[in-house]
Design a protein around this motif. Structure first.
Motif, PDB file in Angstrom:
ATOM      1  N   ALA A  93       0.834  -1.209   0.000  1.00 38.34           N
ATOM      2  CA  ALA A  93       0.000   0.000   0.000  1.00 38.34           C
ATOM      3  C   ALA A  93       0.865   1.253   0.000  1.00 38.34           C
ATOM      4  O   ALA A  93       0.553   2.238  -0.699  1.00 38.34           O
ATOM      5  N   ARG A  94       1.959   1.230   0.748  1.00 38.06           N
ATOM      6  CA  ARG A  94       2.842   2.403   0.772  1.00 38.06           C
ATOM      7  C   ARG A  94       3.463   2.636  -0.605  1.00 38.06           C
ATOM      8  O   ARG A  94       3.642   3.794  -1.021  1.00 38.06           O
ATOM      9  N   LYS A 131       2.120   1.690  -3.578  1.00 38.09           N
ATOM     10  CA  LYS A 131       1.057   2.186  -4.459  1.00 38.09           C
ATOM     11  C   LYS A 131       0.712   3.633  -4.111  1.00 38.09           C
ATOM     12  O   LYS A 131       0.438   4.457  -4.993  1.00 38.09           O
ATOM     13  N   GLY A 132       0.717   3.941  -2.817  1.00 40.24           N
ATOM     14  CA  GLY A 132       0.385   5.288  -2.367  1.00 40.24           C
ATOM     15  C   GLY A 132       1.411   6.327  -2.770  1.00 40.24           C
ATOM     16  O   GLY A 132       1.176   7.526  -2.590  1.00 40.24           O
ATOM     17  N   GLY A 133       2.514   5.872  -3.338  1.00 38.16           N
ATOM     18  CA  GLY A 133       3.532   6.802  -3.816  1.00 38.16           C
ATOM     19  C   GLY A 133       3.057   7.689  -4.944  1.00 38.16           C
ATOM     20  O   GLY A 133       3.705   8.693  -5.272  1.00 38.16           O
ATOM     21  N   ILE A 134       1.899   7.366  -5.554  1.00 38.13           N
ATOM     22  CA  ILE A 134       1.378   8.236  -6.626  1.00 38.13           C
ATOM     23  C   ILE A 134       0.595   9.419  -6.060  1.00 38.13           C
ATOM     24  O   ILE A 134       0.238  10.322  -6.812  1.00 38.13           O
ATOM     25  N   ILE A 135       0.312   9.420  -4.762  1.00 37.86           N
ATOM     26  CA  ILE A 135      -0.459  10.509  -4.161  1.00 37.86           C
ATOM     27  C   ILE A 135       0.360  11.800  -4.232  1.00 37.86           C
ATOM     28  O   ILE A 135       1.521  11.824  -3.823  1.00 37.86           O
ATOM     29  N   LYS A 136      -0.231  12.846  -4.757  1.00 38.70           N
ATOM     30  CA  LYS A 136       0.469  14.121  -4.920  1.00 38.70           C
ATOM     31  C   LYS A 136      -0.179  15.196  -4.044  1.00 38.70           C
ATOM     32  O   LYS A 136      -1.370  15.127  -3.719  1.00 38.70           O
ATOM     33  N   LYS A 137       0.610  16.182  -3.703  1.00 31.50           N
ATOM     34  CA  LYS A 137       0.166  17.254  -2.839  1.00 31.50           C
ATOM     35  C   LYS A 137      -1.049  17.957  -3.431  1.00 31.50           C
ATOM     36  O   LYS A 137      -1.018  18.464  -4.551  1.00 31.50           O
ATOM     37  N   GLY A 138      -2.152  17.948  -2.694  1.00 30.83           N
ATOM     38  CA  GLY A 138      -3.356  18.658  -3.078  1.00 30.83           C
ATOM     39  C   GLY A 138      -4.182  18.012  -4.167  1.00 30.83           C
ATOM     40  O   GLY A 138      -5.231  18.543  -4.539  1.00 30.83           O
ATOM     41  N   PRO A 176      -6.752  15.339  -5.569  1.00 31.30           N
ATOM     42  CA  PRO A 176      -7.761  14.418  -5.029  1.00 31.30           C
ATOM     43  C   PRO A 176      -7.422  12.949  -5.323  1.00 31.30           C
ATOM     44  O   PRO A 176      -6.858  12.629  -6.376  1.00 31.30           O
ATOM     45  N   LEU A 177      -7.777  12.088  -4.379  1.00 29.24           N
ATOM     46  CA  LEU A 177      -7.507  10.656  -4.480  1.00 29.24           C
ATOM     47  C   LEU A 177      -8.811   9.878  -4.345  1.00 29.24           C
ATOM     48  O   LEU A 177      -9.593  10.126  -3.425  1.00 29.24           O
ATOM     49  N   VAL A 178      -9.048   8.939  -5.258  1.00 28.03           N
ATOM     50  CA  VAL A 178     -10.168   8.006  -5.160  1.00 28.03           C
ATOM     51  C   VAL A 178      -9.617   6.642  -4.784  1.00 28.03           C
ATOM     52  O   VAL A 178      -8.684   6.145  -5.421  1.00 28.03           O
ATOM     53  N   LEU A 179     -10.189   6.039  -3.747  1.00 33.95           N
ATOM     54  CA  LEU A 179      -9.783   4.709  -3.310  1.00 33.95           C
ATOM     55  C   LEU A 179     -10.888   3.705  -3.593  1.00 33.95           C
ATOM     56  O   LEU A 179     -12.049   3.914  -3.239  1.00 33.95           O
ATOM     57  N   GLU A 220      -6.482   0.914   4.012  1.00 35.05           N
ATOM     58  CA  GLU A 220      -7.181   2.192   3.929  1.00 35.05           C
ATOM     59  C   GLU A 220      -6.557   3.199   4.891  1.00 35.05           C
ATOM     60  O   GLU A 220      -6.378   4.375   4.550  1.00 35.05           O
ATOM     61  N   GLN A 221      -6.200   2.719   6.071  1.00 34.92           N
ATOM     62  CA  GLN A 221      -5.583   3.591   7.071  1.00 34.92           C
ATOM     63  C   GLN A 221      -4.249   4.138   6.565  1.00 34.92           C
ATOM     64  O   GLN A 221      -3.947   5.333   6.709  1.00 34.92           O
ATOM     65  N   VAL A 222      -3.468   3.256   5.941  1.00 34.08           N
ATOM     66  CA  VAL A 222      -2.172   3.665   5.409  1.00 34.08           C
ATOM     67  C   VAL A 222      -2.349   4.719   4.325  1.00 34.08           C
ATOM     68  O   VAL A 222      -1.707   5.778   4.334  1.00 34.08           O
ATOM     69  N   LEU A 223      -3.245   4.463   3.378  1.00 29.68           N
ATOM     70  CA  LEU A 223      -3.407   5.345   2.228  1.00 29.68           C
ATOM     71  C   LEU A 223      -4.050   6.680   2.597  1.00 29.68           C
ATOM     72  O   LEU A 223      -3.644   7.737   2.100  1.00 29.68           O
ATOM     73  N   THR A 224      -5.050   6.648   3.473  1.00 33.13           N
ATOM     74  CA  THR A 224      -5.669   7.917   3.891  1.00 33.13           C
ATOM     75  C   THR A 224      -4.689   8.736   4.727  1.00 33.13           C
ATOM     76  O   THR A 224      -4.700   9.967   4.672  1.00 33.13           O
ATOM     77  N   GLY A 225      -3.835   8.055   5.493  1.00 32.93           N
ATOM     78  CA  GLY A 225      -2.808   8.759   6.257  1.00 32.93           C
ATOM     79  C   GLY A 225      -1.799   9.447   5.341  1.00 32.93           C
ATOM     80  O   GLY A 225      -1.421  10.608   5.567  1.00 32.93           O
ATOM     81  N   MET A 226      -1.385   8.734   4.280  1.00 32.11           N
ATOM     82  CA  MET A 226      -0.466   9.333   3.311  1.00 32.11           C
ATOM     83  C   MET A 226      -1.122  10.522   2.619  1.00 32.11           C
ATOM     84  O   MET A 226      -0.481  11.549   2.400  1.00 32.11           O
ATOM     85  N   ALA A 227      -2.404  10.377   2.270  1.00 30.46           N
ATOM     86  CA  ALA A 227      -3.120  11.469   1.607  1.00 30.46           C
ATOM     87  C   ALA A 227      -3.251  12.682   2.515  1.00 30.46           C
ATOM     88  O   ALA A 227      -3.098  13.829   2.074  1.00 30.46           O
ATOM     89  N   SER A 228      -3.504  12.435   3.777  1.00 29.09           N
ATOM     90  CA  SER A 228      -3.646  13.526   4.737  1.00 29.09           C
ATOM     91  C   SER A 228      -2.361  14.341   4.837  1.00 29.09           C
ATOM     92  O   SER A 228      -2.391  15.580   4.878  1.00 29.09           O
ATOM     93  N   ARG A 229      -1.238  13.635   4.868  1.00 35.13           N
ATOM     94  CA  ARG A 229       0.051  14.327   4.951  1.00 35.13           C
ATOM     95  C   ARG A 229       0.343  15.145   3.684  1.00 35.13           C
ATOM     96  O   ARG A 229       1.121  16.096   3.724  1.00 35.13           O
ATOM     97  N   MET A 230      -0.289  14.770   2.578  1.00 34.80           N
ATOM     98  CA  MET A 230      -0.106  15.497   1.316  1.00 34.80           C
ATOM     99  C   MET A 230      -1.248  16.478   1.043  1.00 34.80           C
ATOM    100  O   MET A 230      -1.313  17.073  -0.026  1.00 34.80           O
ATOM    101  N   ASN A 231      -2.138  16.643   2.041  1.00 25.96           N
ATOM    102  CA  ASN A 231      -3.315  17.512   1.867  1.00 25.96           C
ATOM    103  C   ASN A 231      -4.106  17.147   0.613  1.00 25.96           C
ATOM    104  O   ASN A 231      -4.601  18.017  -0.119  1.00 25.96           O
TER     105      ASN A 231
END
Length: 391
Positions: free
Chosen positions: A138-139, A141-148, A150-153, A161-172
């Motif tokens: 998950a970490r 795959k979550g490497g594609i999350i970019k700052k600001g 939007p992410l669809v899971l 889900e906890q891992v990915l939403t946490g990564m998204a939160s840190r990237m706003n």
């Protein structure tokens, strides 16, 4: 140059990418689509409005970039990604849907800052590269999350889900969970082979029916992810009408050229192929095989040597006759080795040196009320489609 939509995930990312591209095309957007691997022709990987990149564009890019290629020695995948991005720019696309290869964080496609990121699901695959548990994968795959952005899971476990939403939160990065918007209930098939998928809105309790020409039961999950992504794009101002959405989903294969997903090859006997090749994908497909009416089941089966047969073979039905084979790629697992490993799990059948021979034997042995399933590897399905004249 052009906006992009970035799609990652263990399973379903190809189907979701093709669904999105079909809808965007129907809405009038000139749409680039980059996917991998290809089944029959390298040019399948790079399309504009469903049309594969012309051969002269492929050879021209290699010639034009030969000095750069010789200097930096890019991988096959890196060169293909560069070719796609260049072709989409010169082809003046309005948008490009970009599927990752494997992983996400270190994937060659991850140089983009997309308008929308999508992660379809997380399960065990490519563990030699991505890690041996779902949290680690998950970490990656979550490497594609970019700052600001939007992410669809799509489908996730509580942990991933906890891992990915946490990564998204840190990237706003705002997150939409498909399960909060669409709950697939069941799928039926009309006389033309089009799926009618019934979906519940968990918020309102309203039921909706969607037509889709992709037939696998697992496409219900992919449809939910796609609909969530479409909703997010609409909120961002994309002109995606209900009519375009319905027409696009009903014509994914014809609009984008998608092959090998619960593809019906014949009737009497019923013949199906599917590219599922990891534990979660095979599990979903075998559940549908078990529910498909038939007298006897014939399984044309081959795998690549780097897959863990010990976790996949136990998922296969023991009441089938097997035709163990290998595909035409060097990575293919020897059919004799596969047969021996399969016997340890109560799976019995003969061996064949190639997919063509194995499939012919299954067809000759099958009665009209039987079912033939071909799979285990993308390359096995590719060899079969080539044998049958698909192009």
């Amino acid at each position: 140059l052009y906006p992009t939509i970035h799609v990652a995930g263990t399973n379903g990312k190809g189907s979701v990418s093709h669904m999105l591209a079909a809808v965007l095309q129907q809405a009038g957007y000139r749409t680039g689509l980059y996917t991998s691997p290809h089944l029959l022709d390298f040019r399948e990987r790079i399309r504009i409005n469903g049309i594969p990149i012309p051969e002269e564009e492929v050879t021209g890019f290699v010639e034009d970039q030969r000095q750069v290629i010789n200097r930096i020695s890019p991988s096959f995948f890196e060169m293909t990604v560069a070719m796609a991005f260049d072709y989409f720019a010169r082809g003046k696309v309005d948008v490009a849907v970009i599927e990752t290869g494997l992983g996400g964080r270190l994937d060659s496609t991850n140089i983009i800052t997309p308008a929308l990121s999508i992660i379809t699901n997380i399960s065990l695959d490519h563990m030699e590269f991505l890690g041996d548990d779902e949290i680690t994968i998950a970490r990656e795959k979550g490497g594609i999350i970019k700052k600001g952005v939007p992410l669809v899971l799509g489908h996730t476990s509580e942990e991933t889900e906890q891992v990915l939403t946490g990564m998204a939160s840190r990237m706003n990065a705002p997150v939409k969970l498909a399960r909060e918007y669409f709950e697939p209930l069941f799928r039926t098939v009309d006389t033309e082979g089009i799926s009618l998928i019934r979906i519940n809105d968990p918020g309102s309790g309203e039921l909706e029916s969607w037509k889709c020409d992709l037939a696998g039961d697992y496409q219900m999950e992919n449809l939910s992810t796609t609909l969530t992504a479409i909703g997010e794009l609409q909120q961002m101002g994309w002109n995606l009408s209900l009519e375009a959405l319905k027409k696009g989903l009903a014509s994914v294969s014809s609009s984008t050229g998608l092959l090998g997903r619960w593809q019906v090859l014949g009737v009497n006997p019923r013949s199906i192929c599917d590219t599922a090749h990891n534990r979660s994908g095979v599990k979903a497909v075998m559940e549908q095989v078990s529910q498909t009416p038939r007298k006897k089941l014939h399984m044309v089966w081959g795998m690549v040597s780097d897959k863990e047969t010990g976790t996949i073979l136990p998922l296969l039905p023991q009441d089938a006759t097997y035709y163990f084979t290998c595909s035409s790629v060097p990575r293919s697992l020897d059919e004799k080795t596969l047969q021996n490993r399969a016997r340890e799990h109560g799976l019995n059948g003969d061996t064949f040196p190639g997919v063509k021979e194995a499939y012919r034997a299954a067809v000759n042995a099958a009665d009209e009320d039987d079912m033939i399933f071909t799979g285990g590897s993308t390359f096995v399905v590719a060899d079969l489609l080539s044998t049958l004249g698909y192009r």
